[in-house]
Design an enzyme around this catalytic site. Structure first.
Site, PDB file in Angstrom:
ATOM      1  N   LYS A 178     -19.784  23.782  17.476  1.00 56.28           N
ATOM      2  CA  LYS A 178     -20.762  22.907  18.128  1.00 56.28           C
ATOM      3  C   LYS A 178     -21.312  23.527  19.407  1.00 56.28           C
ATOM      4  O   LYS A 178     -22.286  23.067  19.966  1.00 56.28           O
ATOM      5  CB  LYS A 178     -20.162  21.538  18.409  1.00 56.28           C
ATOM      6  CG  LYS A 178     -18.981  21.512  19.362  1.00 56.28           C
ATOM      7  CD  LYS A 178     -18.475  20.083  19.481  1.00 56.28           C
ATOM      8  CE  LYS A 178     -17.131  19.969  20.154  1.00 56.28           C
ATOM      9  NZ  LYS A 178     -17.022  20.434  21.506  1.00 56.28           N
TER      10      LYS A 178
ATOM     11  N   LYS B  42     -20.848  27.527  21.834  1.00 54.37           N
ATOM     12  CA  LYS B  42     -20.973  28.969  21.586  1.00 54.37           C
ATOM     13  C   LYS B  42     -19.681  29.485  20.965  1.00 54.37           C
ATOM     14  O   LYS B  42     -18.604  28.984  21.305  1.00 54.37           O
ATOM     15  CB  LYS B  42     -21.181  29.704  22.908  1.00 54.37           C
ATOM     16  CG  LYS B  42     -22.558  29.566  23.473  1.00 54.37           C
ATOM     17  CD  LYS B  42     -22.645  30.503  24.660  1.00 54.37           C
ATOM     18  CE  LYS B  42     -23.847  30.235  25.509  1.00 54.37           C
ATOM     19  NZ  LYS B  42     -23.782  30.897  26.781  1.00 54.37           N
TER      20      LYS B  42
ATOM     21  N   GLY C 229     -16.358  31.732  20.570  1.00 51.80           N
ATOM     22  CA  GLY C 229     -15.472  32.226  21.635  1.00 51.80           C
ATOM     23  C   GLY C 229     -14.626  31.110  22.222  1.00 51.80           C
ATOM     24  O   GLY C 229     -13.587  31.347  22.818  1.00 51.80           O
TER      25      GLY C 229
ATOM     26  N   GLY D 180       0.854  24.354  37.168  1.00 50.47           N
ATOM     27  CA  GLY D 180       1.117  25.121  35.941  1.00 50.47           C
ATOM     28  C   GLY D 180       0.307  26.409  35.987  1.00 50.47           C
ATOM     29  O   GLY D 180      -0.214  26.796  37.046  1.00 50.47           O
ATOM     30  N   VAL D 181       0.171  27.053  34.839  1.00 48.76           N
ATOM     31  CA  VAL D 181      -0.497  28.355  34.793  1.00 48.76           C
ATOM     32  C   VAL D 181      -1.941  28.245  35.299  1.00 48.76           C
ATOM     33  O   VAL D 181      -2.365  29.005  36.180  1.00 48.76           O
ATOM     34  CB  VAL D 181      -0.476  28.917  33.353  1.00 48.76           C
ATOM     35  CG1 VAL D 181      -1.278  30.196  33.277  1.00 48.76           C
ATOM     36  CG2 VAL D 181       0.959  29.155  32.906  1.00 48.76           C
TER      37      VAL D 181
ATOM     38  N   GLU E  49       2.637  19.605  42.838  1.00 47.72           N
ATOM     39  CA  GLU E  49       3.272  19.725  41.518  1.00 47.72           C
ATOM     40  C   GLU E  49       4.356  18.661  41.372  1.00 47.72           C
ATOM     41  O   GLU E  49       5.157  18.446  42.273  1.00 47.72           O
ATOM     42  CB  GLU E  49       3.853  21.151  41.373  1.00 47.72           C
ATOM     43  CG  GLU E  49       4.824  21.354  40.240  1.00 47.72           C
ATOM     44  CD  GLU E  49       4.257  21.032  38.864  1.00 47.72           C
ATOM     45  OE1 GLU E  49       3.143  21.478  38.549  1.00 47.72           O
ATOM     46  OE2 GLU E  49       4.944  20.312  38.109  1.00 47.72           O
TER      47      GLU E  49
ATOM     48  N   ASP F  16      -4.777  25.650  19.637  1.00 51.85           N
ATOM     49  CA  ASP F  16      -4.377  24.582  20.566  1.00 51.85           C
ATOM     50  C   ASP F  16      -4.273  23.217  19.890  1.00 51.85           C
ATOM     51  O   ASP F  16      -3.495  22.368  20.326  1.00 51.85           O
ATOM     52  CB  ASP F  16      -5.399  24.475  21.714  1.00 51.85           C
ATOM     53  CG  ASP F  16      -5.216  25.569  22.753  1.00 51.85           C
ATOM     54  OD1 ASP F  16      -4.422  26.499  22.506  1.00 51.85           O
ATOM     55  OD2 ASP F  16      -5.879  25.494  23.806  1.00 51.85           O
TER      56      ASP F  16
ATOM     57  N   ALA G  55      -4.429  31.931  23.774  1.00 48.38           N
ATOM     58  CA  ALA G  55      -5.477  32.464  22.911  1.00 48.38           C
ATOM     59  C   ALA G  55      -4.905  33.375  21.820  1.00 48.38           C
ATOM     60  O   ALA G  55      -5.275  33.275  20.650  1.00 48.38           O
ATOM     61  CB  ALA G  55      -6.486  33.237  23.751  1.00 48.38           C
TER      62      ALA G  55
ATOM     63  N   HIS H 266       5.706  59.338  33.654  1.00 45.45           N
ATOM     64  CA  HIS H 266       5.839  59.252  35.109  1.00 45.45           C
ATOM     65  C   HIS H 266       4.563  59.788  35.763  1.00 45.45           C
ATOM     66  O   HIS H 266       4.039  60.802  35.303  1.00 45.45           O
ATOM     67  CB  HIS H 266       7.026  60.090  35.578  1.00 45.45           C
ATOM     68  CG  HIS H 266       7.152  60.136  37.069  1.00 45.45           C
ATOM     69  ND1 HIS H 266       7.635  59.077  37.797  1.00 45.45           N
ATOM     70  CD2 HIS H 266       6.835  61.112  37.957  1.00 45.45           C
ATOM     71  CE1 HIS H 266       7.613  59.398  39.085  1.00 45.45           C
ATOM     72  NE2 HIS H 266       7.130  60.630  39.210  1.00 45.45           N
TER      73      HIS H 266
HETATM   74  P1  FAD Z   1     -10.681  26.737  21.602  1.00 47.68           P
HETATM   75  O1  FAD Z   1     -10.767  28.034  22.280  1.00 47.68           O
HETATM   76  O2  FAD Z   1     -10.640  25.514  22.452  1.00 47.68           O
HETATM   77  O3  FAD Z   1     -11.885  26.663  20.584  1.00 47.68           O
HETATM   78  C1  FAD Z   1     -12.141  25.527  19.826  1.00 47.68           C
HETATM   79  C2  FAD Z   1     -13.607  25.520  19.451  1.00 47.68           C
HETATM   80  O4  FAD Z   1     -13.842  24.475  18.523  1.00 47.68           O
HETATM   81  C3  FAD Z   1     -14.527  25.250  20.641  1.00 47.68           C
HETATM   82  O5  FAD Z   1     -15.505  26.262  20.710  1.00 47.68           O
HETATM   83  C4  FAD Z   1     -15.157  23.895  20.333  1.00 47.68           C
HETATM   84  O6  FAD Z   1     -16.494  23.790  20.788  1.00 47.68           O
HETATM   85  C5  FAD Z   1     -15.087  23.864  18.802  1.00 47.68           C
HETATM   86  N1  FAD Z   1     -15.058  22.522  18.227  1.00 47.68           N
HETATM   87  C6  FAD Z   1     -14.206  21.520  18.505  1.00 47.68           C
HETATM   88  N2  FAD Z   1     -14.455  20.450  17.727  1.00 47.68           N
HETATM   89  C7  FAD Z   1     -15.494  20.797  16.948  1.00 47.68           C
HETATM   90  C8  FAD Z   1     -16.229  20.104  15.931  1.00 47.68           C
HETATM   91  N3  FAD Z   1     -15.906  18.869  15.555  1.00 47.68           N
HETATM   92  N4  FAD Z   1     -17.264  20.753  15.345  1.00 47.68           N
HETATM   93  C9  FAD Z   1     -17.608  22.026  15.717  1.00 47.68           C
HETATM   94  N5  FAD Z   1     -16.949  22.717  16.657  1.00 47.68           N
HETATM   95  C10 FAD Z   1     -15.895  22.107  17.254  1.00 47.68           C
HETATM   96  N6  FAD Z   1      -4.927  31.619  27.164  1.00 47.68           N
HETATM   97  C11 FAD Z   1      -4.445  32.882  27.207  1.00 47.68           C
HETATM   98  O7  FAD Z   1      -3.859  33.342  26.218  1.00 47.68           O
HETATM   99  N7  FAD Z   1      -4.602  33.672  28.324  1.00 47.68           N
HETATM  100  C12 FAD Z   1      -5.233  33.215  29.428  1.00 47.68           C
HETATM  101  O8  FAD Z   1      -5.358  33.936  30.406  1.00 47.68           O
HETATM  102  C13 FAD Z   1      -5.764  31.888  29.410  1.00 47.68           C
HETATM  103  N8  FAD Z   1      -6.429  31.394  30.484  1.00 47.68           N
HETATM  104  C14 FAD Z   1      -6.965  30.134  30.416  1.00 47.68           C
HETATM  105  C15 FAD Z   1      -7.658  29.640  31.517  1.00 47.68           C
HETATM  106  C16 FAD Z   1      -8.206  28.374  31.472  1.00 47.68           C
HETATM  107  C17 FAD Z   1      -8.962  27.858  32.668  1.00 47.68           C
HETATM  108  C18 FAD Z   1      -8.086  27.586  30.295  1.00 47.68           C
HETATM  109  C19 FAD Z   1      -8.702  26.221  30.220  1.00 47.68           C
HETATM  110  C20 FAD Z   1      -7.398  28.058  29.199  1.00 47.68           C
HETATM  111  C21 FAD Z   1      -6.822  29.334  29.245  1.00 47.68           C
HETATM  112  N9  FAD Z   1      -6.110  29.845  28.171  1.00 47.68           N
HETATM  113  C22 FAD Z   1      -5.581  31.110  28.227  1.00 47.68           C
HETATM  114  C23 FAD Z   1      -5.886  29.049  26.948  1.00 47.68           C
HETATM  115  C24 FAD Z   1      -6.843  29.470  25.831  1.00 47.68           C
HETATM  116  O9  FAD Z   1      -8.162  29.356  26.289  1.00 47.68           O
HETATM  117  C25 FAD Z   1      -6.628  28.605  24.604  1.00 47.68           C
HETATM  118  O10 FAD Z   1      -5.261  28.642  24.251  1.00 47.68           O
HETATM  119  C26 FAD Z   1      -7.457  29.088  23.448  1.00 47.68           C
HETATM  120  O11 FAD Z   1      -8.835  29.068  23.755  1.00 47.68           O
HETATM  121  C27 FAD Z   1      -7.210  28.220  22.211  1.00 47.68           C
HETATM  122  O12 FAD Z   1      -7.996  28.695  21.157  1.00 47.68           O
HETATM  123  P2  FAD Z   1      -8.465  27.726  19.979  1.00 47.68           P
HETATM  124  O13 FAD Z   1      -9.243  28.592  19.056  1.00 47.68           O
HETATM  125  O14 FAD Z   1      -7.305  26.990  19.449  1.00 47.68           O
HETATM  126  O15 FAD Z   1      -9.402  26.635  20.672  1.00 47.68           O
END
Ligand code: FAD
Length: 579
Positions: free
Chosen positions: A150, A152, A154, A293-294, A314, A424, A432, A556
């Site tokens: 829905k 971009k 990534g 948290g992180v 916290e 997630d 990620a 080294h």
């Molecule tokens: P997402 O990345 O959330 O992607 C889900 C996608 O599904 C989104 O693009 C959304 O638009 C789309 N979507 C949802 N519902 C629908 C629908 N009904 N129809 C069409 N599209 C839909 N993780 C790390 O490993 N290292 C880091 O350094 C790190 N830093 C982070 C920093 C921040 C500020 C945040 C918020 C998160 C961070 N994370 C980090 C966590 C990481 O971003 C997530 O764990 C990861 O993006 C999860 O991937 P995903 O594919 O499950 O979901």
């Protein structure tokens, strides 16, 4: 003729510190012309339009205030038409065109195959690091793939999470190094930062990577459907304007969203989440971050590096409590040393707005009611699985306890045949790389290759200053889980490379199972900690012993030598460190 005016709060005074241009010079949009000094910091004043500088109305040392006309720029006489062209382009277009052979977003989007609906081997809902990686893997294995997004591609990671935060972390690091240049024998006068430019750089990095994903999806013939998808059955997704996709298998990868505390004031305008924190137009003077948290801690270090007065509140007794206790204590000490106020064991119960647009966060600590005020509040209390477009009750889809995400087994199968969930939204480990790996496991199973997730060697990278890396289980958890353990340690202060870099803070701790000497966990705080995780992850995944790592030659001088020394120290034989 265009007037370049000084934009400041009406009460602020400033002095012209440096002039980078003179009358008659040509200037591009966003190119620095002046540097001014205010009470708070030095600020670059850039041209808001490209052209020739007709006149400069101030001199170095002049006092100036809001709305002073600093210079007149003649836009008609602009330097060259090429420069004008580049100004009219969006950042995205400029970035993608830098890559030979790559296409602009629009070119890819209109490549002619999009939004026809149809029948697929695999359809994936959500194009975050879970969904888009699963799509690429599936295409590599020969499947006909549809990807529904829905926003971009990534997802959170690329657009509002991992990547933009790390771009800001890097700017903070550069600023810190410049300010500490003296210790390297370098002198730099008039160091300042421009928050808008920092934001622009962050956006450029994000856009470049998003462009790369469009390109990859296109090259792998993955059909990208841009719109909100609804899962109407285990083999059907409907997209906004009545496009229906059928697939033999569907993977749900809808990710997560920021959680909030159900307290009075949580919806006040000054209360932001991580997404908004990444888009701040200007920095607040004071910020309270609810949640250590992180995500909360990464933002605390970023904003503090740019001079924001940060307080972290916290609930638990330590920040980043997913880490080894000694790491939590060390990052708390270092954070405080850097001026971050860290309050632990505090239950936030209310946010209120003051007369002067400031906010007050009330919390209970040791039975007492206390408060801390700021002009911006960042709510960083975790993330919750996003079930947009998925009516679990209606579908009969089983969720985890208390509805916290979609229930899956180790093959990433949900309770419904042919329907998988990754990332997630499963609420397993919200990272990620875990989402991507789960995506690969799901796809392999769909394509007939038996495969299960193994969560024993999941690395976690935390981008505080210094960085933190954790993999496997930490010492306390290992003991709680009934392991008899040995540990090996090594301080970065005894590592040659760390000292040449100028970062001798921190330490590594390796945890082994006593009986086998197998490495089961590692915790690192120090320079390059997040990159050092790779070797230890490989060791844990492949059940290597501390001896096997110690017998491996490490280059080294590198920070990786701390791993070698800590592995030796498990047997009490570190070469460059005496306990
Ligand atoms: P997402 O990345 O959330 O992607 C889900 C996608 O599904 C989104 O693009 C959304 O638009 C789309 N979507 C949802 N519902 C629908 C629908 N009904 N129809 C069409 N599209 C839909 N993780 C790390 O490993 N290292 C880091 O350094 C790190 N830093 C982070 C920093 C921040 C500020 C945040 C918020 C998160 C961070 N994370 C980090 C966590 C990481 O971003 C997530 O764990 C990861 O993006 C999860 O991937 P995903 O594919 O499950 O979901």
């Amino acid at each position: 003729m265009h007037e370049l005016k000084l934009k400041l709060d009406s009460s602020d005074k400033a002095k012209i510190f440096k002039m980078h241009k003179k009358e008659g010079d040509s200037v591009k949009k966003d190119e620095a012309i002046f540097e001014i000094e205010t009470d708070k910091n030095n600020i670059q004043i850039s041209a808001d339009i490209g052209g020739i500088i007709e006149s400069i109305n101030v001199n170095e040392g002049d006092e100036v205030q809001a709305d002073t006309v600093l210079a007149l720029i003649n836009e008609e006489k602009e330097a060259s038409s090429d420069e004008k062209d580049s100004e009219n382009k969006t950042e995205e277009e400029m970035v993608y065109k830098e890559e030979p052979g790559s296409k602009t977003v629009e070119e890819v989007k209109t490549s002619g195959k999009i939004n026809e609906g149809g029948k697929f081997d695999i359809a994936i809902l959500g194009a975050g690091p879970g969904g888009y990686v699963a799509a690429i893997k599936a295409a590599q294995l020969g499947a006909k793939v549809a990807l529904v997004e829905k926003d971009k591609p990534g997802g959170t990671c690329l657009n509002r999470g991992c990547i933009p935060t790390k771009a800001l972390v890097r700017s903070a690091e550069v600023y810190r190094i410049l300010n500490g240049a003296e210790q390297y024998g370098c002198s730099i006068d008039g160091i300042s930062f421009d928050w808008k430019k920092i934001q622009k750089r962050k956006d450029r990095v994000v856009n470049k990577l998003v462009g790369g994903i469009y390109h990859l999806l296109d090259s792998d013939n993955i059909e990208l459907f841009n719109g909100k998808g609804t899962l109407v059955s285990p083999d059907t997704i409907e997209i906004e304007d009545n496009i229906t996709l059928n697939a033999d298998n569907i993977i749900i990868a809808t990710g997560s969203e920021s959680a909030s505390l159900p307290i009075e004031g949580a919806d006040l305008p000054g209360v932001i989440d991580s997404r908004m924190a990444l888009e701040l137009k200007e920095l607040p003077e004071k910020m309270v971050i609810i949640g250590g948290g992180v995500i909360g801690l990464e933002f605390a270090f970023i904003f503090a590096a740019f001079g924001v007065e940060v307080t972290v509140v916290e609930y638990l007794d330590c920040v980043v409590n997913i880490c080894d206790t000694e790491i939590c204590q060390e990052i708390t000490r270092i954070g405080r040393e850097k001026g971050i106020r860290i309050i632990t064991g505090a239950r936030v119960n209310k946010i209120s707005r003051g007369m002067d647009d400031s906010y007050s966060v009330s919390f209970e600590k040791n039975g007492n009611e206390e408060f801390v005020s700021a002009d911006q509040i960042l709510m960083a209390v975790g993330r919750k699985p996003l079930l947009t477009g998925i009516d679990a009750d209606k579908l009969g889809l089983e969720l985890n306890e208390r509805g916290q995400g979609i229930k899956v087994n180790e093959k990433m199968e949900t309770s419904m045949p042919g329907l998988y969930a990754i990332g997630d939204v499963t609420n397993k480990i919200q990272l990620a790389h875990v989402a991507s790996h789960q995506g690969i496991v799901a796809v392999k199973n769909i394509m007939g290759e038996e495969c299960e997730m193994d969560y024993n060697a999941v690395p976690s990278a935390i981008f505080t200053d210094p960085e933190i890396g954790e993999v496997g289980i930490c010492e306390e958890q290992a003991k709680k889980d009934g392991f008899e353990v040995n540990t090996g340690r090594f301080p970065f202060a005894a590592n040659g490379k760390a000292l040449t870099v100028g970062s001798g803070e921190g330490f590594i701790k390796i945890v082994t199972e006593k009986e086998t000497n197998r490495i089961i966990g590692a915790s690192i705080i120090g320079v390059h900690a997040t990159d050092l995780l790779a070797e230890l992850t490989l060791a844990i995944k492949n059940k290597l012993s501390a001896e096997e790592v110690a017998e491996t030659i490490h280059a080294h001088p590198t920070t990786a030598e701390v791993i070698h020394e800590a592995a030796l120290d498990v047997g009490g034989r570190a070469l460059h460190y005496k306990r």
